[in-house]
Write a protein that holds these residues in place. Sequence first.
Motif, mmCIF file in Angstrom:
data_model
loop_
_atom_site.group_PDB
_atom_site.id
_atom_site.type_symbol
_atom_site.label_atom_id
_atom_site.label_comp_id
_atom_site.label_asym_id
_atom_site.label_seq_id
_atom_site.Cartn_x
_atom_site.Cartn_y
_atom_site.Cartn_z
ATOM 1 N N PHE A 1 -0.634 0.251 -11.444
ATOM 2 C CA PHE A 1 0.324 0.345 -12.541
ATOM 3 C C PHE A 1 0.969 1.721 -12.524
ATOM 4 O O PHE A 1 0.385 2.689 -12.039
ATOM 5 C CB PHE A 1 -0.367 0.146 -13.890
ATOM 6 N N GLN A 2 2.184 1.810 -13.059
ATOM 7 C CA GLN A 2 2.824 3.119 -13.216
ATOM 8 C C GLN A 2 3.247 3.313 -14.654
ATOM 9 O O GLN A 2 3.696 2.376 -15.326
ATOM 10 C CB GLN A 2 4.023 3.280 -12.293
ATOM 11 N N SER A 3 3.084 4.560 -15.095
ATOM 12 C CA SER A 3 3.414 4.903 -16.467
ATOM 13 C C SER A 3 4.887 4.649 -16.761
ATOM 14 O O SER A 3 5.777 5.018 -15.982
ATOM 15 C CB SER A 3 3.081 6.379 -16.727
ATOM 16 N N ASN A 4 5.104 4.006 -17.891
ATOM 17 C CA ASN A 4 6.469 3.714 -18.335
ATOM 18 C C ASN A 4 6.509 3.918 -19.845
ATOM 19 O O ASN A 4 6.298 3.007 -20.627
ATOM 20 C CB ASN A 4 6.865 2.289 -17.956
ATOM 21 N N SER A 21 3.138 -0.152 -16.471
ATOM 22 C CA SER A 21 3.742 -1.395 -15.993
ATOM 23 C C SER A 21 3.149 -1.764 -14.632
ATOM 24 O O SER A 21 2.885 -0.882 -13.800
ATOM 25 C CB SER A 21 5.255 -1.239 -15.851
ATOM 26 N N PRO A 22 2.935 -3.059 -14.349
ATOM 27 C CA PRO A 22 2.339 -3.477 -13.076
ATOM 28 C C PRO A 22 3.246 -3.169 -11.895
ATOM 29 O O PRO A 22 4.467 -3.293 -11.977
ATOM 30 C CB PRO A 22 2.128 -4.978 -13.255
ATOM 31 N N VAL A 23 2.632 -2.773 -10.790
ATOM 32 C CA VAL A 23 3.348 -2.443 -9.558
ATOM 33 C C VAL A 23 2.965 -3.386 -8.437
ATOM 34 O O VAL A 23 3.813 -3.941 -7.753
ATOM 35 C CB VAL A 23 3.083 -0.982 -9.131
ATOM 36 N N LEU A 24 1.652 -3.558 -8.216
ATOM 37 C CA LEU A 24 1.214 -4.413 -7.122
ATOM 38 C C LEU A 24 -0.124 -5.044 -7.429
ATOM 39 O O LEU A 24 -0.871 -4.599 -8.303
ATOM 40 C CB LEU A 24 1.165 -3.643 -5.795
ATOM 41 N N ASP A 25 -0.424 -6.087 -6.675
ATOM 42 C CA ASP A 25 -1.698 -6.791 -6.745
ATOM 43 C C ASP A 25 -2.235 -6.865 -5.330
ATOM 44 O O ASP A 25 -1.520 -7.287 -4.406
ATOM 45 C CB ASP A 25 -1.485 -8.191 -7.321
ATOM 46 N N ALA A 26 -3.469 -6.445 -5.119
ATOM 47 C CA ALA A 26 -4.039 -6.380 -3.770
ATOM 48 C C ALA A 26 -5.387 -7.083 -3.711
ATOM 49 O O ALA A 26 -6.175 -7.034 -4.655
ATOM 50 C CB ALA A 26 -4.193 -4.923 -3.330
#
Length: 439
Positions: A186-189, A194-199
């Motif tokens: 996630f990245q700060s917003n 907010s979600p960025v990636l799923d691994a």
Amino acid sequence: MRRAALRLSTLRKGLLTPVRGLTQGLQNPEKDRVFHIHEVRNKLREIVGVSTNWRDHVKAMEERKLLHSFLANSQEALPPRRMKDSYIEVLLPLGSEPALREKYLTVQNTVRFGRILEDLDSLGVLICYMHTRIPSAKMSPLSIVTALVDKIDLCKNFLSPEQDIKFSGHISWVGKTSMEAKMQMFQSNGNEFSPVLDATFVMVARDSENKGPAFVNPLIPEGPEEEELFRQGELNKGRRVTLSSTSLLKMAPSAQERMTIHEMFLSTLDPKTISFQSRVLPPNAVWMEDSKLKSLEVCHPQERNIFNRIFGGFLMRKAYELGWATACNFGGSQPFVVAVDDIMFQKPVEIGSLLFLSSQVCFTQDKYIQVRVHSEVASLNNKEHTTTNVFHFTFMSEKNVPLVFPRTYGESMLYLDGQRHFNPMSVPVNLKKEYHVEP
């Protein structure tokens, strides 16, 4: 392409939701403390009992032999664990620590995705150690290594180097000696992340000397969300078995695939001659052999992992950066990654080895570029090359790219393999132009 768009839509609408629901109100082993990114590698060294000094590795490995008595003779002898037992969060404070930001910064003022791959690899191993921890042992008797990067799907339009990043993850499925780790970024917003990636990574447990398999704690899912995650882990395992059994290295292409290759071959025959030997490219096309880039790395001790082999995250970063350069050179613009999948760690890379990386565009469609990076090693005393990894990356260019055409049968198989990896990828139909995730 419709399948690809559907998968991205699913990811954006809530693929991350079950795991966030899982963590609400839970107590993790570190009393809900969020790790700093620098603490992850230090924690791993503490768990395994290794020194930061490379010269001490022989002594450390000798001490690990004494941990054999802590290994279980069967999985039934180990206490079951829950998903929340392995849950951890890690903060990458790019916004608040400018000195750290330098390591992750690109010249385009974006985040280096290769560095993110390194962090995911370390995090995946730590999650597994949280699942298999033995309270009575100061150090873990297990040697946990990355076996496979099953998939990484990106769903964020922009990664800022000036905003904090948070990772979270936990074990989602276990076998007898293997574990599946689900991780999210996630990245700060503003006031939220907010979600960025799923691994999804697959790890294997080995004994204290890393010579043979070792049993891991069973996993008990709690509630419908965790049961669904566990079921998906079983499906992932079955899918991997199916893909392995139908690999083009084992089975002939399907009838449709054979037709595809034959039609491509016919489209390259010179209409002026009646010969199978005379080949010409169609308009806006490139021979596959002309899309290659290569690099060489000397594997220094600085890039070692906790078991004194070359760090898997380092290999992924180097492969990704070469793949990105290949896509950039081929497409004529700065590409961005949309998916990573099926990275198999076939053989460990020893310190002092020569690492040969070969990157090639193997499939294209519209703006999308499928890149395959092949990794080989050779010792300084032995010229024999051994394959260690094969990496698959899906990039998107800013404009439509040329078609890539195979010339030989071997290249035709690479084309079909690239097509197989591209078809199920979660690539978006319309990505905003400001989306940049570069080396």
